[in-house]
Design a protein around this motif. Structure first.
Motif, mmCIF file in Angstrom:
data_model
loop_
_atom_site.group_PDB
_atom_site.id
_atom_site.type_symbol
_atom_site.label_atom_id
_atom_site.label_comp_id
_atom_site.label_asym_id
_atom_site.label_seq_id
_atom_site.Cartn_x
_atom_site.Cartn_y
_atom_site.Cartn_z
ATOM 1 N N HIS A 164 32.610 -66.646 28.301
ATOM 2 C CA HIS A 164 32.561 -68.026 27.810
ATOM 3 C C HIS A 164 31.116 -68.488 27.753
ATOM 4 O O HIS A 164 30.472 -68.654 28.778
ATOM 5 N N ALA A 165 30.620 -68.690 26.553
ATOM 6 C CA ALA A 165 29.235 -69.121 26.356
ATOM 7 C C ALA A 165 29.221 -70.516 25.731
ATOM 8 O O ALA A 165 30.137 -70.886 24.987
ATOM 9 N N PRO A 166 28.195 -71.318 26.014
ATOM 10 C CA PRO A 166 28.109 -72.649 25.412
ATOM 11 C C PRO A 166 27.726 -72.578 23.941
ATOM 12 O O PRO A 166 27.210 -71.566 23.462
ATOM 13 N N SER A 167 27.987 -73.672 23.248
ATOM 14 C CA SER A 167 27.648 -73.782 21.828
ATOM 15 C C SER A 167 26.800 -75.031 21.625
ATOM 16 O O SER A 167 27.219 -76.129 22.006
ATOM 17 N N PHE A 168 25.613 -74.872 21.051
ATOM 18 C CA PHE A 168 24.690 -75.999 20.830
ATOM 19 C C PHE A 168 24.450 -76.154 19.325
ATOM 20 O O PHE A 168 23.619 -75.456 18.745
ATOM 21 N N THR A 169 25.214 -77.039 18.704
ATOM 22 C CA THR A 169 25.147 -77.198 17.245
ATOM 23 C C THR A 169 24.918 -78.647 16.812
ATOM 24 O O THR A 169 24.963 -78.942 15.622
ATOM 25 N N GLY A 170 24.670 -79.525 17.778
ATOM 26 C CA GLY A 170 24.542 -80.939 17.457
ATOM 27 C C GLY A 170 23.183 -81.505 17.795
ATOM 28 O O GLY A 170 22.142 -80.928 17.454
ATOM 29 N N ASN A 171 23.190 -82.609 18.525
ATOM 30 C CA ASN A 171 21.971 -83.369 18.816
ATOM 31 C C ASN A 171 21.318 -83.005 20.148
ATOM 32 O O ASN A 171 20.531 -83.792 20.681
ATOM 33 N N GLU A 172 21.628 -81.835 20.674
ATOM 34 C CA GLU A 172 21.114 -81.468 21.993
ATOM 35 C C GLU A 172 19.586 -81.557 22.061
ATOM 36 O O GLU A 172 19.029 -82.192 22.969
ATOM 37 N N LYS A 173 18.890 -80.934 21.121
ATOM 38 C CA LYS A 173 17.422 -80.943 21.154
ATOM 39 C C LYS A 173 16.872 -82.343 20.913
ATOM 40 O O LYS A 173 15.870 -82.741 21.527
ATOM 41 N N PHE A 207 11.742 -90.477 31.536
ATOM 42 C CA PHE A 207 12.854 -90.668 32.479
ATOM 43 C C PHE A 207 13.733 -89.414 32.456
ATOM 44 O O PHE A 207 14.750 -89.348 31.763
ATOM 45 N N VAL A 208 13.317 -88.429 33.211
ATOM 46 C CA VAL A 208 14.025 -87.154 33.205
ATOM 47 C C VAL A 208 14.889 -86.959 34.445
ATOM 48 O O VAL A 208 15.683 -86.019 34.509
ATOM 49 N N SER A 209 14.743 -87.814 35.443
ATOM 50 C CA SER A 209 15.484 -87.649 36.690
ATOM 51 C C SER A 209 16.765 -88.479 36.642
ATOM 52 O O SER A 209 17.400 -88.574 35.603
ATOM 53 N N SER A 210 17.159 -89.083 37.753
ATOM 54 C CA SER A 210 18.484 -89.696 37.845
ATOM 55 C C SER A 210 18.547 -91.115 37.297
ATOM 56 O O SER A 210 19.600 -91.748 37.349
ATOM 57 N N VAL A 211 17.431 -91.612 36.767
ATOM 58 C CA VAL A 211 17.415 -92.922 36.118
ATOM 59 C C VAL A 211 17.110 -92.712 34.640
ATOM 60 O O VAL A 211 16.172 -92.009 34.293
ATOM 61 N N GLY A 212 17.931 -93.303 33.785
ATOM 62 C CA GLY A 212 17.725 -93.172 32.353
ATOM 63 C C GLY A 212 18.971 -93.546 31.597
ATOM 64 O O GLY A 212 20.076 -93.518 32.144
ATOM 65 N N LYS A 213 18.808 -93.840 30.325
ATOM 66 C CA LYS A 213 19.925 -94.390 29.552
ATOM 67 C C LYS A 213 21.063 -93.394 29.361
ATOM 68 O O LYS A 213 22.230 -93.791 29.226
ATOM 69 N N PHE A 214 20.740 -92.080 29.326
ATOM 70 C CA PHE A 214 21.788 -91.115 29.043
ATOM 71 C C PHE A 214 22.762 -90.948 30.205
ATOM 72 O O PHE A 214 23.921 -90.591 29.988
ATOM 73 N N ASN A 223 20.098 -83.743 32.044
ATOM 74 C CA ASN A 223 21.421 -83.142 31.943
ATOM 75 C C ASN A 223 22.398 -84.046 31.205
ATOM 76 O O ASN A 223 23.207 -83.588 30.396
ATOM 77 N N ALA A 224 22.305 -85.348 31.496
ATOM 78 C CA ALA A 224 23.203 -86.294 30.836
ATOM 79 C C ALA A 224 22.947 -86.352 29.339
ATOM 80 O O ALA A 224 23.882 -86.507 28.536
ATOM 81 N N ALA A 225 21.689 -86.222 28.931
ATOM 82 C CA ALA A 225 21.369 -86.205 27.506
ATOM 83 C C ALA A 225 22.051 -85.026 26.823
ATOM 84 O O ALA A 225 22.632 -85.161 25.722
ATOM 85 N N LEU A 226 21.991 -83.870 27.458
ATOM 86 C CA LEU A 226 22.678 -82.697 26.921
ATOM 87 C C LEU A 226 24.181 -82.949 26.839
ATOM 88 O O LEU A 226 24.836 -82.598 25.843
#
Length: 380
Positions: free
Chosen positions: A22-31, A42-49, A266-269
């Motif tokens: 089982h592998a993930p699929s990245f075909t949308g807005n991930e990047k 804001f890459v840690s635990s505070v941020g809009k995502f 992680n939440a952004a992903l």
């Protein structure tokens, strides 16, 4: 049989290269979303995502509130903590599960009681749970469920939705209510699975989701605690953020807490992945249908969704006619670059859980000897 199955899998995935389970699929807005997070700093635990992902998961599952965590084990640990599971308490769960289910209990000092599965969902059997409780437990004058032989409190029932197939939740809830136990769903594998029109994880008081790299959607590492009640969600948010009280600049913590918040990266992903969940689930269902057709009129039984449910078919599985047939299937497929896997070793066989209480586990032992998981990555 083995070579024909290998040919089918290679046809499904249109490759002669190695095929993972089982592998993930990245075909949308991930990047796009990850770059937005980096640009914001804001890459840690505070941020809009983080907030957005919680809201979107709550909306998708139709639950009260969702609280993001660093992984599924952290979500389950928090659920058990909020359910007042304490050191020495007992929790009914299944021996056929991934070790994280029992690790969460161990981290609290609690002890599993291993109950058998039923062969529709391969999840915790409500009849077996009721029978074990009737033979081994009582309600004391305060209404607390007590194990007769040890005098230990029994606090919860913890089913895991095996391979994404929903357990018999109405029946398990009835057992939990009869014995004054908290129903907590280990829904780590079942995002996108529905039980009688309700999303898994919304029947019990709490549920834990996982977004590990091998799940239906991924945040790389991450989990989510689902709460029916707003008061539970507020407390979950508090204790998973080190139990810090809001203040413009002071640091004041009113109880021991956990550093369990999901980072914004992680939440952004996860937000990008959740946008693709419809096509992902459609693809997984088409793949399951091809497996089902392949195994029709053979001695191998493809594991289908129970009649009362619509499963995400997270990991497709086949029930082999014998243990030797299972072993041959595993050996030949893996030798030819098609990853298949046996089900997890039963928990009571592992050294750290070998001395825990068990009911009859005959169905679990049959499943352990006969089940094989097949490649299940979505094609999006």
């Amino acid at each position: 049989m083995e070579q024909k199955l290998i040919d089918l899998v290679r046809d499904i995935y249109a490759t002669k290269k190695f095929i993972p389970l089982h592998a993930p699929s990245f075909t949308g807005n991930e990047k796009v979303y990850l770059n937005e997070t980096i640009d914001s700093t804001f890459v840690s635990s505070v941020g809009k995502f983080v907030d957005q992902f919680e809201q979107e998961i709550a909306g998708y599952t139709c639950t009260g509130r969702a609280v993001a965590t660093v992984n599924g084990t952290a979500a389950l640990h928090t659920a058990l903590y909020l359910a007042d599971v304490k050191p020495g308490d007992l929790v009914l769960t299944q021996a056929l599960t991934f070790v994280a289910t029992c690790n969460a209990l161990h981290h609290l000092g609690a002890k599993p009681v291993f109950i058998d599965i039923e062969h529709g969902s391969f999840s915790l059997c409500p009849v077996a749970a009721q029978n074990w409780l009737a033979e081994n437990a009582k309600l004391n004058e305060q209404g607390l469920c007590i194990h007769n032989a040890s005098g230990l409190a029994i606090k919860a029932i913890l089913p895991m939705h095996t391979f994404g197939h929903p357990a018999q939740l109405d029946e398990l809830l009835a057992v939990a209510q009869r014995w004054n136990l908290c129903l907590i769903e280990d829904a780590a594998e079942s995002l996108g699975s529905w039980y009688k029109g309700k999303h898994t994880g919304t029947i019990g008081r709490f549920a834990a989701l996982s977004f590990n790299g091998n799940k239906v959607i991924t945040t790389g590492g991450g989990g989510m605690l689902l709460c029916r009640e707003d008061s539970d969600a507020k407390r979950a948010k508090h204790v998973t953020t080190t139990a810090k009280l809001p203040h413009p600049y002071e640091f004041y913590h009113d109880e021991p807490g956990f550093n369990y918040r999901m980072p914004n990266l992680n939440a952004a992903l996860g937000c990008a992945q959740l946008e693709q969940i419809g096509p992902i689930l459609d693809s997984k269902r088409r793949i399951a249908e091809r497996y089902q057709a392949f195994f029709t009129d053979t001695d191998f039984r493809f594991v289908q969704e129970p009649d009362y449910s619509r499963s995400n078919y997270w990991l497709n599985a086949v029930y082999c006619p014998s243990a030797s047939a299972r072993d041959r299937l595993l050996k030949v497929t893996n030798q030819q670059g098609v990853m298949t896997r046996p089900v997890w070793q039963l928990m009571h066989r592992l050294p750290m859980f070998a001395n825990e209480l068990c009911g009859d586990l005959s169905q679990s032992e049959l499943a352990e000897a006969h089940l094989v998981n097949l490649p299940s990555s979505a094609i999006v």
